[in-house]
Design a protein around this motif. Sequence first.
Motif, PDB file in Angstrom:
ATOM      1  N   SER A 186     -12.714  -2.492 -19.330  1.00 27.52           N
ATOM      2  CA  SER A 186     -11.762  -2.031 -18.323  1.00 27.52           C
ATOM      3  C   SER A 186     -11.314  -0.618 -18.675  1.00 27.52           C
ATOM      4  CB  SER A 186     -10.562  -2.989 -18.273  1.00 27.52           C
ATOM      5  OG  SER A 186      -9.624  -2.574 -17.292  1.00 27.52           O
ATOM      6  N   ASP A 187     -10.684   0.068 -17.712  1.00 29.48           N
ATOM      7  CA  ASP A 187     -10.404   1.488 -17.903  1.00 29.48           C
ATOM      8  C   ASP A 187      -9.004   1.788 -18.447  1.00 29.48           C
ATOM      9  OD1 ASP A 187      -9.022   0.800 -15.634  1.00 29.48           O
ATOM     10  OD2 ASP A 187      -9.825   2.395 -14.368  1.00 29.48           O
ATOM     11  N   PHE A 188      -8.461   0.907 -19.291  1.00 29.67           N
ATOM     12  CA  PHE A 188      -7.246   1.232 -20.026  1.00 29.67           C
ATOM     13  C   PHE A 188      -7.638   1.858 -21.366  1.00 29.67           C
ATOM     14  CE2 PHE A 188      -8.484  -3.051 -21.239  1.00 29.67           C
ATOM     15  CZ  PHE A 188      -8.384  -3.025 -22.622  1.00 29.67           C
ATOM     16  N   MET A 189      -6.715   2.573 -21.998  1.00 25.56           N
ATOM     17  CA  MET A 189      -6.988   3.176 -23.292  1.00 25.56           C
ATOM     18  C   MET A 189      -6.898   2.113 -24.381  1.00 25.56           C
ATOM     19  SD  MET A 189      -7.816   6.138 -22.472  1.00 25.56           S
ATOM     20  CE  MET A 189      -8.074   6.760 -24.138  1.00 25.56           C
ATOM     21  N   ASP A 190      -7.957   1.957 -25.159  1.00 25.84           N
ATOM     22  CA  ASP A 190      -8.062   0.887 -26.154  1.00 25.84           C
ATOM     23  C   ASP A 190      -7.381   1.325 -27.451  1.00 25.84           C
ATOM     24  OD1 ASP A 190      -8.923  -1.210 -27.857  1.00 25.84           O
ATOM     25  OD2 ASP A 190     -10.653  -1.531 -26.554  1.00 25.84           O
ATOM     26  N   THR A 191      -6.064   1.047 -27.556  1.00 25.71           N
ATOM     27  CA  THR A 191      -5.297   1.390 -28.746  1.00 25.71           C
ATOM     28  C   THR A 191      -4.493   0.173 -29.181  1.00 25.71           C
ATOM     29  OG1 THR A 191      -3.339   2.106 -27.503  1.00 25.71           O
ATOM     30  CG2 THR A 191      -5.049   3.756 -27.929  1.00 25.71           C
ATOM     31  N   TYR A 192      -3.977   0.236 -30.399  1.00 28.41           N
ATOM     32  CA  TYR A 192      -3.185  -0.888 -30.909  1.00 28.41           C
ATOM     33  C   TYR A 192      -1.939  -1.122 -30.054  1.00 28.41           C
ATOM     34  CZ  TYR A 192      -0.391  -3.843 -33.952  1.00 28.41           C
ATOM     35  OH  TYR A 192       0.374  -4.877 -34.446  1.00 28.41           O
ATOM     36  N   LEU A 193      -1.283  -0.048 -29.635  1.00 27.50           N
ATOM     37  CA  LEU A 193      -0.072  -0.189 -28.826  1.00 27.50           C
ATOM     38  C   LEU A 193      -0.365  -0.733 -27.432  1.00 27.50           C
ATOM     39  CD1 LEU A 193       1.929   3.030 -29.798  1.00 27.50           C
ATOM     40  CD2 LEU A 193       2.361   0.667 -30.509  1.00 27.50           C
ATOM     41  N   ASN A 194      -1.633  -0.743 -27.036  1.00 24.64           N
ATOM     42  CA  ASN A 194      -2.007  -1.261 -25.718  1.00 24.64           C
ATOM     43  C   ASN A 194      -2.585  -2.677 -25.780  1.00 24.64           C
ATOM     44  OD1 ASN A 194      -1.133   0.968 -24.371  1.00 24.64           O
ATOM     45  ND2 ASN A 194      -3.139   1.845 -24.006  1.00 24.64           N
ATOM     46  N   LEU A 195      -2.322  -3.399 -26.862  1.00 23.71           N
ATOM     47  CA  LEU A 195      -2.855  -4.760 -26.972  1.00 23.71           C
ATOM     48  C   LEU A 195      -2.307  -5.682 -25.886  1.00 23.71           C
ATOM     49  CD1 LEU A 195      -3.006  -5.505 -30.812  1.00 23.71           C
ATOM     50  CD2 LEU A 195      -4.908  -5.191 -29.220  1.00 23.71           C
ATOM     51  N   PRO A 224      -2.096  -6.061 -15.141  1.00 29.59           N
ATOM     52  CA  PRO A 224      -3.538  -5.837 -15.297  1.00 29.59           C
ATOM     53  C   PRO A 224      -4.238  -5.297 -14.062  1.00 29.59           C
ATOM     54  CG  PRO A 224      -3.060  -8.185 -15.120  1.00 29.59           C
ATOM     55  CD  PRO A 224      -1.737  -7.498 -15.257  1.00 29.59           C
ATOM     56  N   ARG A 225      -3.684  -5.520 -12.882  1.00 29.94           N
ATOM     57  CA  ARG A 225      -4.383  -5.052 -11.685  1.00 29.94           C
ATOM     58  C   ARG A 225      -4.132  -3.590 -11.394  1.00 29.94           C
ATOM     59  NH1 ARG A 225      -3.686 -11.029  -8.988  1.00 29.94           N
ATOM     60  NH2 ARG A 225      -5.294 -11.932 -10.330  1.00 29.94           N
ATOM     61  N   ASN A 226      -3.495  -2.904 -12.342  1.00 27.96           N
ATOM     62  CA  ASN A 226      -3.468  -1.437 -12.314  1.00 27.96           C
ATOM     63  C   ASN A 226      -4.791  -0.847 -12.792  1.00 27.96           C
ATOM     64  OD1 ASN A 226      -0.811  -1.262 -11.465  1.00 27.96           O
ATOM     65  ND2 ASN A 226       0.015  -1.150 -13.540  1.00 27.96           N
ATOM     66  N   TYR A 227      -5.666  -1.686 -13.308  1.00 28.38           N
ATOM     67  CA  TYR A 227      -6.888  -1.216 -13.974  1.00 28.38           C
ATOM     68  C   TYR A 227      -8.128  -1.782 -13.295  1.00 28.38           C
ATOM     69  CZ  TYR A 227      -3.187  -0.326 -17.293  1.00 28.38           C
ATOM     70  OH  TYR A 227      -2.009   0.104 -17.851  1.00 28.38           O
ATOM     71  N   ASN A 228      -9.267  -1.149 -13.567  1.00 29.07           N
ATOM     72  CA  ASN A 228     -10.534  -1.541 -12.963  1.00 29.07           C
ATOM     73  C   ASN A 228     -11.527  -1.968 -14.036  1.00 29.07           C
ATOM     74  OD1 ASN A 228      -9.814  -0.770 -10.243  1.00 29.07           O
ATOM     75  ND2 ASN A 228     -10.041   1.345 -10.898  1.00 29.07           N
ATOM     76  N   PHE A 229     -12.319  -2.978 -13.753  1.00 34.28           N
ATOM     77  CA  PHE A 229     -13.419  -3.344 -14.641  1.00 34.28           C
ATOM     78  C   PHE A 229     -14.575  -2.376 -14.384  1.00 34.28           C
ATOM     79  CE2 PHE A 229     -11.167  -7.447 -14.197  1.00 34.28           C
ATOM     80  CZ  PHE A 229     -10.874  -7.650 -15.542  1.00 34.28           C
ATOM     81  N   SER A 249      -5.220   0.474  -8.223  1.00 34.25           N
ATOM     82  CA  SER A 249      -5.493   0.630  -9.643  1.00 34.25           C
ATOM     83  C   SER A 249      -6.153   1.954  -9.986  1.00 34.25           C
ATOM     84  CB  SER A 249      -6.377  -0.519 -10.109  1.00 34.25           C
ATOM     85  OG  SER A 249      -7.578  -0.545  -9.372  1.00 34.25           O
ATOM     86  N   HIS A 250      -7.035   2.455  -9.147  1.00 37.40           N
ATOM     87  CA  HIS A 250      -7.774   3.650  -9.536  1.00 37.40           C
ATOM     88  C   HIS A 250      -6.930   4.909  -9.455  1.00 37.40           C
ATOM     89  CE1 HIS A 250      -8.141   3.623  -5.112  1.00 37.40           C
ATOM     90  NE2 HIS A 250      -8.248   4.923  -5.220  1.00 37.40           N
ATOM     91  N   GLN A 251      -5.689   4.793  -8.950  1.00 35.07           N
ATOM     92  CA  GLN A 251      -4.879   5.982  -8.779  1.00 35.07           C
ATOM     93  C   GLN A 251      -4.006   6.277  -9.991  1.00 35.07           C
ATOM     94  OE1 GLN A 251      -3.279   4.550  -5.138  1.00 35.07           O
ATOM     95  NE2 GLN A 251      -4.203   6.194  -3.996  1.00 35.07           N
ATOM     96  N   VAL A 252      -4.060   5.455 -11.032  1.00 33.90           N
ATOM     97  CA  VAL A 252      -3.284   5.694 -12.242  1.00 33.90           C
ATOM     98  C   VAL A 252      -4.240   6.066 -13.359  1.00 33.90           C
ATOM     99  CG1 VAL A 252      -1.552   4.761 -13.784  1.00 33.90           C
ATOM    100  CG2 VAL A 252      -1.724   3.888 -11.450  1.00 33.90           C
ATOM    101  N   HIS A 253      -4.214   7.335 -13.752  1.00 31.77           N
ATOM    102  CA  HIS A 253      -5.121   7.760 -14.814  1.00 31.77           C
ATOM    103  C   HIS A 253      -4.738   7.082 -16.119  1.00 31.77           C
ATOM    104  CE1 HIS A 253      -7.210  10.323 -17.697  1.00 31.77           C
ATOM    105  NE2 HIS A 253      -7.986  10.655 -16.694  1.00 31.77           N
ATOM    106  N   PRO A 254      -5.720   6.601 -16.895  1.00 35.65           N
ATOM    107  CA  PRO A 254      -5.410   5.882 -18.139  1.00 35.65           C
ATOM    108  C   PRO A 254      -4.478   6.634 -19.072  1.00 35.65           C
ATOM    109  CG  PRO A 254      -7.754   5.726 -17.646  1.00 35.65           C
ATOM    110  CD  PRO A 254      -7.161   6.673 -16.643  1.00 35.65           C
ATOM    111  N   LYS A 255      -4.587   7.964 -19.122  1.00 33.68           N
ATOM    112  CA  LYS A 255      -3.755   8.723 -20.057  1.00 33.68           C
ATOM    113  C   LYS A 255      -2.282   8.703 -19.661  1.00 33.68           C
ATOM    114  CE  LYS A 255      -7.290  11.908 -21.752  1.00 33.68           C
ATOM    115  NZ  LYS A 255      -7.688  13.306 -21.875  1.00 33.68           N
ATOM    116  N   MET A 267      -3.506  -8.891 -21.109  1.00 36.79           N
ATOM    117  CA  MET A 267      -3.280  -9.201 -19.691  1.00 36.79           C
ATOM    118  C   MET A 267      -4.522  -8.936 -18.852  1.00 36.79           C
ATOM    119  SD  MET A 267      -0.417 -10.591 -19.695  1.00 36.79           S
ATOM    120  CE  MET A 267      -0.423 -10.854 -17.916  1.00 36.79           C
ATOM    121  N   VAL A 268      -5.332  -7.964 -19.241  1.00 39.38           N
ATOM    122  CA  VAL A 268      -6.605  -7.732 -18.548  1.00 39.38           C
ATOM    123  C   VAL A 268      -7.548  -8.918 -18.788  1.00 39.38           C
ATOM    124  CG1 VAL A 268      -8.674  -6.280 -18.481  1.00 39.38           C
ATOM    125  CG2 VAL A 268      -6.412  -5.217 -18.477  1.00 39.38           C
ATOM    126  N   ILE A 269      -7.522  -9.475 -20.002  1.00 35.42           N
ATOM    127  CA  ILE A 269      -8.287 -10.706 -20.278  1.00 35.42           C
ATOM    128  C   ILE A 269      -7.847 -11.812 -19.329  1.00 35.42           C
ATOM    129  CG2 ILE A 269      -8.470 -12.617 -21.941  1.00 35.42           C
ATOM    130  CD1 ILE A 269      -8.681 -10.535 -24.161  1.00 35.42           C
TER     131      ILE A 269
END
Length: 382
Positions: free
Chosen positions: A197-206, A116-121, A81-87, A211-213
Amino acid sequence: MMDQDFGSVGNGQKRQPIENPCHQTKPLFRSWFQLLLLLCVVVFVLCYALSNSSVSWQTHFALQKHYKWPFNDKNKVYMSSHQVHPKHRHILIEIQTTTEPSTVQPVKTQYHQAYPRNYNFIMDNKEVCKQNPFLVLMVPVAPNNVAARDAIRKTWGKESLVQGEVVITLFMLGLSEGADVDKLQQENVQYHDLIQSDFMDTYLNLTIKTMVIMDWLATRCPAAAYAMKVDSDMFLNIDNLVIMLQKPNIPKTNYLTGMVMTNRPVVRSKDSKWYVSEELYPDPEYPTYTLGMGYVFSNDLPEKFVEVSKSIKPFNIEDAYIGMCMKKLGFTPTSPPDPSQFQAYNSKYNRCEFSKVITFILGPPQELVDYWTDLKKPGPPC
């Protein structure tokens, strides 16, 4: 060289007859020529092998550099998960997973951007589930929307024991430009209810956020009986919700309920907030799903959603995406015992009506505080 050697055989010695050197030279010449030819063949084979090996290693290195694949002790290749930059998480990442490469063919798996496991809490409160809650309320909210969180904490989110059942309320956040990290940490120290979590918090990322929830519920709070994803602008009559879930006929597994939507067409207008392209979702209609304002589910489902999401192409309508997960699992959302309790909008506040529902969509946070205060005042609501 050979002719010269044979032409000067010792100093002052008598030469051998001419035919003798010729007879001796031909076999020796042939043996040297054969040896040289064999040596050339060996050198050619070695150069070819080394050339192929070099290309193979160059390709291997290039792939490693491009994907930054780590290898574990079983030679499995995976994307951590930590190898994919949120941007850059809008990109579909296709990886190969192999076990014992010499004997097993590679199996392709897609860990897409909503997995969701592409991301870190990066902020967590997993200890809250030591209370073995009956119900977990998960509220997706923007990092900067402190007003919404405070309104919920003053109203339905402050209830920790409802109808004899333990209920906890948590807020799910992503990353946002301009968010004050120090203030968020201070807020969490005070209330212990923020999950980030380290995803970008935007409407398109709901869909990612939802899924992170699900991943948090599956990994941090698996012992809870039920959970609810509820938006931050919602009025939630928590007593009515718990009373509904306590009914003996409510399933304890594979259960999803709320405001059920059937035969809903996919919006193809690019001007719409809910636009989804045919490339992302080719079917003209969504499967049956529950409206994203607030849906309730048995807590065995989050783990199943996470697992099945690996094989479902993501799109940006999060509640319909959960409907796709249900369909892929072979389940169908269920209408609540009283469908009228899950309402979207109301024209104006009515104490009697608000005492009977489970959900209503509201406006500003202060509206929630005002309505809740009035609903909880002494005296019968109707």
